[in-house]
Design an enzyme around this catalytic site. Sequence first.
Site, PDB file in Angstrom:
ATOM      1  CG  LEU A 528      -2.049  -1.006   1.260  1.00  0.00           C
ATOM      2  CD1 LEU A 528      -2.743  -0.961   2.597  1.00  0.00           C
ATOM      3  CD2 LEU A 528      -3.038  -0.752   0.143  1.00  0.00           C
ATOM      4  N   GLY A 529       2.030   1.136   0.589  1.00  0.00           N
ATOM      5  CA  GLY A 529       2.910   2.294   0.642  1.00  0.00           C
ATOM      6  C   GLY A 529       4.022   2.048   1.635  1.00  0.00           C
ATOM      7  N   GLY A 532       7.774   5.931   7.286  1.00  0.00           N
ATOM      8  CA  GLY A 532       9.048   6.188   7.935  1.00  0.00           C
ATOM      9  C   GLY A 532       9.695   4.938   8.496  1.00  0.00           C
ATOM     10  N   GLY A 534       8.807   1.592   7.837  1.00  0.00           N
ATOM     11  CA  GLY A 534       8.678   0.322   7.134  1.00  0.00           C
ATOM     12  C   GLY A 534       7.621   0.419   6.048  1.00  0.00           C
ATOM     13  CG  ASP A 646       4.212  12.766  12.863  1.00  0.00           C
ATOM     14  OD1 ASP A 646       4.324  13.925  12.394  1.00  0.00           O
ATOM     15  OD2 ASP A 646       4.646  11.750  12.278  1.00  0.00           O
TER      16      ASP A 646
END
Length: 752
Positions: A528-529, A532, A534, A646
């Site tokens: 899927l993407g 940062g 993994g 974040d």
Amino acid sequence: MIRSMNTSTKAFPILLRLSFLFTISIISEAIDTITTTQFITDNQTIVSSDGSFEMGFFSPGNSKNRYLGIWYNKIATQTAVWVANREIPITNRSGILKITNPGILVLLNETGNIIWSSNTSRTVQNPIAQLLESGNLLVKDANDDNPDNFLWQSFDYPCDTLLPGMKLGKNLVTGRDWYLSSWKSNNDPGRGVFTYWLDLRGYPQFWGSNGSVEWYRSGPWNGLRFSGNPSLKKNSIYKFNFVFNKQEVYYSYELLNSSIVSRFSINENGFVQRWTWVDGKGWVLYLSGPTDTCDTYALCGKYGSCNVGNSPVCGCLDKFVPSRPKEWAMGVSTNGCIRRTPLDCEKGDGFLKYSGIKLPDTQYSWFNESMTLKECQTACSHNCTCMAYTTLNISGEGSGCLLWFGDLIDIKEYTENGQDIYIRMASSESEGLAISNGGSKEKKGETIGISLAISMVTLSLIFGLLFYVWRKKQQQQQQQQLKREGRTRDIFKHGYNNESQTKDLELPLLDLATIMNATNDFSESNKLGAGGFGTVYKGMLEGQEIAVKRLSRNSKQGVDEFKNEVICIAKLQHRNLVKLLGCCIQGEEKMLIYEYMPNKSLDSFIFDPTRSTILDWPKRFHIINGIARGLLYLHQDSRLRIIHRDLKASNVLLDIDMNPKISDFGMARSFRGEETEANTSRVVGTYGYMSPEYAIDGHLSVKSDVFNFGVLVLEIVSGKRNRGFFHLGHNLNLLGHVKIKTGNAILISTLN
Ligand SMILES: *[C@@H]1O[C@H](CO)[C@@H](O)[C@H](O)[C@H]1NC(C)=O
Ligand SMILES: *[C@@H]1O[C@H](CO)[C@@H](O)[C@H](O)[C@H]1NC(C)=O
């Protein structure tokens, strides 16, 4: 009569032509019969009384040759179902079909030569030829409708098509063989090399042959279908049947509704196919065989088993090994397999049950319709060349007995409608599971039952114990590890008892194999993407779509964040927070398993020119509201007080209804209930979002998240990235721009 025709070849055509003028007036309307005083010329046809079939002369495909044939009368595409002069075409339009006085159909060419004729062993007074509604062309006495007295019928001489009511098989009394043979090509109905025929060696089965080579096999009839045709099922189009008695053995079918047009035929490439006519679409393929490479006869050799789902397709049956391993390694499997442990018939072998298969070739088989399975087993065990047995008819409770002599060949694995077979095995191989040989029948069954039960119980006890010990050890290890690392980490500094924390962590621990299975071995297509720490993969676990966040193996920082996230989020339940379903810690692998969010993250919408149009103002407001609720929960309502640290567009995921879910708690920090702020030496987060006091001084409070939220709101409203913002008038980012425009007291982030 026939002889006289041949001798007077010159005069005859003239006679025919004369009488042709005469008969035209008779065959003016569609009739289904020709009598001895009539005949059919090239431009005449007869039609069955219900109008379904027509007989006459035709030219197949691109051919100019003329053939006498029968075709469907009601459908647009001319489809011949039977051809008389397959091998000898008429090269012009002067062919004539006539029925002679003793009852023989003859086809004459222009010179009056007989190029095709029907045969008969009897003669009748008043013969006629009639095309029936079934498509059967009949020669009989005009006054005798007893089927036993028919002189000839086209259904006894199939070409490439099996119509409803036709028989495919053999007449055991007369020896007549009803089989299909392919056309040479679409343009030539001549006998091609392919045939589909019934084999009476052993228990009957059909073969598709290429010349003399047996190519594919239907498998034996099992009472419901052929063992090799698992897709032959009850349906709304036709009812099929297999008849096996002392007189005849055949397969046939009938249509369930007379308005349906459906046929079974062998094509020019040797495939047997069922076609159904659909108005507006034409002939639609319903079933076809052979279905796959595994249907190729004996592809995997003796005791080999073919499965199209595997690569290579061939394998050995359980407890069998390749007979020539070197060849198998190179993909040559026709030599088949041998038993891992050789048989010892003298000492007594057993039988092992194999399920879900196509029954092997029955050429060397024996059967009995009244024996029970138990009697069948006894019969097989008493003959050392008997290699397997099974139930002959699996319909209902199952009945009868089928035995195989010699090695078993042409076995295929099915996912549905496969059958059971009991294969002879060395007693050591069949122990506990199979039915052992020798001893009295009754006692045998009992001991097997008992020993089976005992071994099952023992096995499950051992497994249970092993599993318990393993789990215990795992838990201990985990707790120790969490304890060790927990002491040094922020989250525990703030007064949390790490013991209770790990105990409270009621999160499913999944093993690596499960995750690998769910994600297709972390395949590229499931990716899927990459974030940062993994990569994120899509997966399927127990019917639920999941997203697996796999931490990169060598990221030391990632491991801490992993634990942090697990502990944090496992305790959090809110509809605007992404749900953690489980985690996986195995060796170097650390993974988080989330619910899958089909709409990905917010940034993929708001910053994308086309996708952003999906987000109208009410939707954007709904999203902002949801994020605020999630944040409020983190800051005020959860048992832990969490600062996310974040919050940004890429960390807000959207579910199918565009509800926002805050994700990625890798940097989150928890506080004691009453605590609201802290100082930290390690500033983490994303520049552009961070509040100035946190970015510069490391001063962290819930307000840091609120600042992030503000930036996010501006981004959602403007559709512009804070950091990617560009304006001709100044060199400020989005925040700076907003400050100038509104004169409001929003802090300008200068940390670009
Ligand atoms: C047969 O099929 C036709 C058309 O599909 C349908 O109208 C008719 O009801 C069917 N008859 C029966 C008995 O099923
Ligand atoms: C075993 O079966 C085969 C095949 O039917 C037969 O030829 C042979 O005689 C049988 N052997 C015994 C011992 O019955």
